[in-house]
Design a protein around this motif. Sequence first.
Motif, PDB file in Angstrom:
ATOM      1  N   VAL A 207     -56.007   1.811  60.925  1.00 50.41           N
ATOM      2  CA  VAL A 207     -55.916   3.097  61.621  1.00 50.41           C
ATOM      3  C   VAL A 207     -56.237   4.237  60.656  1.00 50.41           C
ATOM      4  O   VAL A 207     -55.675   4.322  59.559  1.00 50.41           O
ATOM      5  CB  VAL A 207     -54.512   3.293  62.230  1.00 50.41           C
ATOM      6  CG1 VAL A 207     -54.410   4.648  62.922  1.00 50.41           C
ATOM      7  CG2 VAL A 207     -54.209   2.167  63.214  1.00 50.41           C
TER       8      VAL A 207
ATOM      9  N   THR B  43     -56.145   8.536  71.363  1.00 49.53           N
ATOM     10  CA  THR B  43     -56.513   7.546  70.362  1.00 49.53           C
ATOM     11  C   THR B  43     -57.947   7.129  70.619  1.00 49.53           C
ATOM     12  O   THR B  43     -58.323   6.827  71.756  1.00 49.53           O
ATOM     13  CB  THR B  43     -55.596   6.323  70.420  1.00 49.53           C
ATOM     14  OG1 THR B  43     -54.278   6.697  70.022  1.00 49.53           O
ATOM     15  CG2 THR B  43     -56.087   5.214  69.497  1.00 49.53           C
TER      16      THR B  43
ATOM     17  N   ALA C 136     -57.041   5.637  55.756  1.00 53.64           N
ATOM     18  CA  ALA C 136     -56.970   4.440  56.588  1.00 53.64           C
ATOM     19  C   ALA C 136     -55.851   3.543  56.085  1.00 53.64           C
ATOM     20  O   ALA C 136     -55.783   3.243  54.887  1.00 53.64           O
ATOM     21  CB  ALA C 136     -58.295   3.684  56.565  1.00 53.64           C
TER      22      ALA C 136
ATOM     23  N   GLU D  84     -55.591  11.999  67.816  1.00 56.38           N
ATOM     24  CA  GLU D  84     -54.397  11.747  67.003  1.00 56.38           C
ATOM     25  C   GLU D  84     -54.671  10.700  65.930  1.00 56.38           C
ATOM     26  O   GLU D  84     -54.272  10.851  64.784  1.00 56.38           O
ATOM     27  CB  GLU D  84     -53.250  11.288  67.888  1.00 56.38           C
ATOM     28  CG  GLU D  84     -51.977  10.954  67.122  1.00 56.38           C
ATOM     29  CD  GLU D  84     -50.879  10.433  68.022  1.00 56.38           C
ATOM     30  OE1 GLU D  84     -49.935   9.822  67.482  1.00 56.38           O
ATOM     31  OE2 GLU D  84     -50.949  10.626  69.234  1.00 56.38           O
ATOM     32  N   LYS D  85     -55.347   9.624  66.326  1.00 53.03           N
ATOM     33  CA  LYS D  85     -55.670   8.573  65.364  1.00 53.03           C
ATOM     34  C   LYS D  85     -56.926   7.860  65.828  1.00 53.03           C
ATOM     35  O   LYS D  85     -57.277   7.877  67.017  1.00 53.03           O
ATOM     36  CB  LYS D  85     -54.515   7.581  65.208  1.00 53.03           C
ATOM     37  CG  LYS D  85     -54.166   6.764  66.433  1.00 53.03           C
ATOM     38  CD  LYS D  85     -53.024   5.803  66.115  1.00 53.03           C
ATOM     39  CE  LYS D  85     -52.650   4.900  67.296  1.00 53.03           C
ATOM     40  NZ  LYS D  85     -51.991   5.650  68.381  1.00 53.03           N
TER      41      LYS D  85
ATOM     42  N   PHE E  19     -61.105  14.342  64.931  1.00 58.08           N
ATOM     43  CA  PHE E  19     -59.781  14.875  64.601  1.00 58.08           C
ATOM     44  C   PHE E  19     -59.720  16.373  64.887  1.00 58.08           C
ATOM     45  O   PHE E  19     -58.704  16.881  65.370  1.00 58.08           O
ATOM     46  CB  PHE E  19     -59.439  14.588  63.142  1.00 58.08           C
ATOM     47  CG  PHE E  19     -59.129  13.147  62.863  1.00 58.08           C
ATOM     48  CD1 PHE E  19     -58.222  12.451  63.649  1.00 58.08           C
ATOM     49  CD2 PHE E  19     -59.731  12.475  61.801  1.00 58.08           C
ATOM     50  CE1 PHE E  19     -57.921  11.114  63.396  1.00 58.08           C
ATOM     51  CE2 PHE E  19     -59.436  11.141  61.537  1.00 58.08           C
ATOM     52  CZ  PHE E  19     -58.535  10.467  62.342  1.00 58.08           C
TER      53      PHE E  19
ATOM     54  N   MET F 188     -59.023  11.947  55.170  1.00 59.02           N
ATOM     55  CA  MET F 188     -58.807  10.933  56.203  1.00 59.02           C
ATOM     56  C   MET F 188     -58.416   9.626  55.530  1.00 59.02           C
ATOM     57  O   MET F 188     -59.206   9.061  54.767  1.00 59.02           O
ATOM     58  CB  MET F 188     -60.069  10.749  57.046  1.00 59.02           C
ATOM     59  CG  MET F 188     -60.519  12.031  57.749  1.00 59.02           C
ATOM     60  SD  MET F 188     -61.919  11.803  58.889  1.00 59.02           S
ATOM     61  CE  MET F 188     -63.233  11.314  57.751  1.00 59.02           C
TER      62      MET F 188
ATOM     63  N   GLU G 298     -51.630  -0.634  60.296  1.00 60.57           N
ATOM     64  CA  GLU G 298     -50.511  -0.409  61.202  1.00 60.57           C
ATOM     65  C   GLU G 298     -50.425  -1.632  62.099  1.00 60.57           C
ATOM     66  O   GLU G 298     -51.146  -1.747  63.089  1.00 60.57           O
ATOM     67  CB  GLU G 298     -50.697   0.881  62.000  1.00 60.57           C
ATOM     68  CG  GLU G 298     -50.757   2.126  61.115  1.00 60.57           C
ATOM     69  CD  GLU G 298     -50.819   3.432  61.888  1.00 60.57           C
ATOM     70  OE1 GLU G 298     -50.556   3.403  63.122  1.00 60.57           O
ATOM     71  OE2 GLU G 298     -51.103   4.472  61.272  1.00 60.57           O
TER      72      GLU G 298
ATOM     73  N   ARG H 254     -56.198   8.268  59.972  1.00 57.45           N
ATOM     74  CA  ARG H 254     -55.488   9.487  60.381  1.00 57.45           C
ATOM     75  C   ARG H 254     -55.848  10.621  59.423  1.00 57.45           C
ATOM     76  O   ARG H 254     -56.119  10.389  58.241  1.00 57.45           O
ATOM     77  CB  ARG H 254     -53.971   9.274  60.350  1.00 57.45           C
ATOM     78  CG  ARG H 254     -53.437   8.269  61.383  1.00 57.45           C
ATOM     79  CD  ARG H 254     -51.922   8.178  61.292  1.00 57.45           C
ATOM     80  NE  ARG H 254     -51.358   7.164  62.171  1.00 57.45           N
ATOM     81  CZ  ARG H 254     -50.958   7.387  63.422  1.00 57.45           C
ATOM     82  NH1 ARG H 254     -51.072   8.622  63.922  1.00 57.45           N
ATOM     83  NH2 ARG H 254     -50.445   6.418  64.147  1.00 57.45           N
TER      84      ARG H 254
END
Length: 233
Positions: free
Chosen positions: A218, A90, A210, A39-40, A34, A208, A213, A220
């Motif tokens: 995912v 990604t 999870a 981004e993810k 990150f 972070m 999605e 982020r």
Amino acid sequence: MDHHFVGIPELTDVPRVAVVIDVMRAFTVAAWAFSRGVEKIVLASTEREALELKESRPGWLALKDGAPAAGFDAVNSPGLLRSAEFAGRTLVQKTTAGTVGALAVADAPLVLCASFVVAGPTARFLRSQEAGPVTFVVTGEDGRADEDLACAEYIGRRVDGDGVDAAPYVHRARSSRAAAELAAGLRSGYHPDDVGLCLEVDRFPFAMAARQEGPLTVLRPVAVPDSDRPGRS
């Protein structure tokens, strides 16, 4: 607060709040990714799934444990990842323990993935959510990995209050079997700086999270106010 510390095999119910710990190295690597612009991060259950996801989405990258392999763009090493440029990309991640633990609790209402490098922001995020008792998933060695347990206990103490000295917890992690194996170069996909990079406390200012999605789990970064960040250890 009465937090719970469990290994992956001990998970029987879906926890309300889960923090999945992998210090050496999955969630140290994720934080570095990150910081390098990812981004993810999509968490894959197998290496085959990781490659299939990469191949079906133009521009996606894949990362795995161990030595470099065909189709994978990176390995699970913060030292090898820290100079990469991943702006807007990604990353699909598959590791032996960290991603397995995160996927095991993917249905929980709140899932955070953590290591020492995001310990403080993770604790502050949990406090901001007024999260009740946390289930810490200690991913290494079926819940016995001392580097992961030390990090989990440190975050738990910081959830409960400020002014916690990181040094004893970092010392335990530095003395762990995983640290010794990394320092000796016994794990593939290794950089000599990996142990030190995994033991930097609060290197990054985000937590972070999870989330599901669609069919994917995912990860982020989540911005967290920097209200009580201590000096790095």
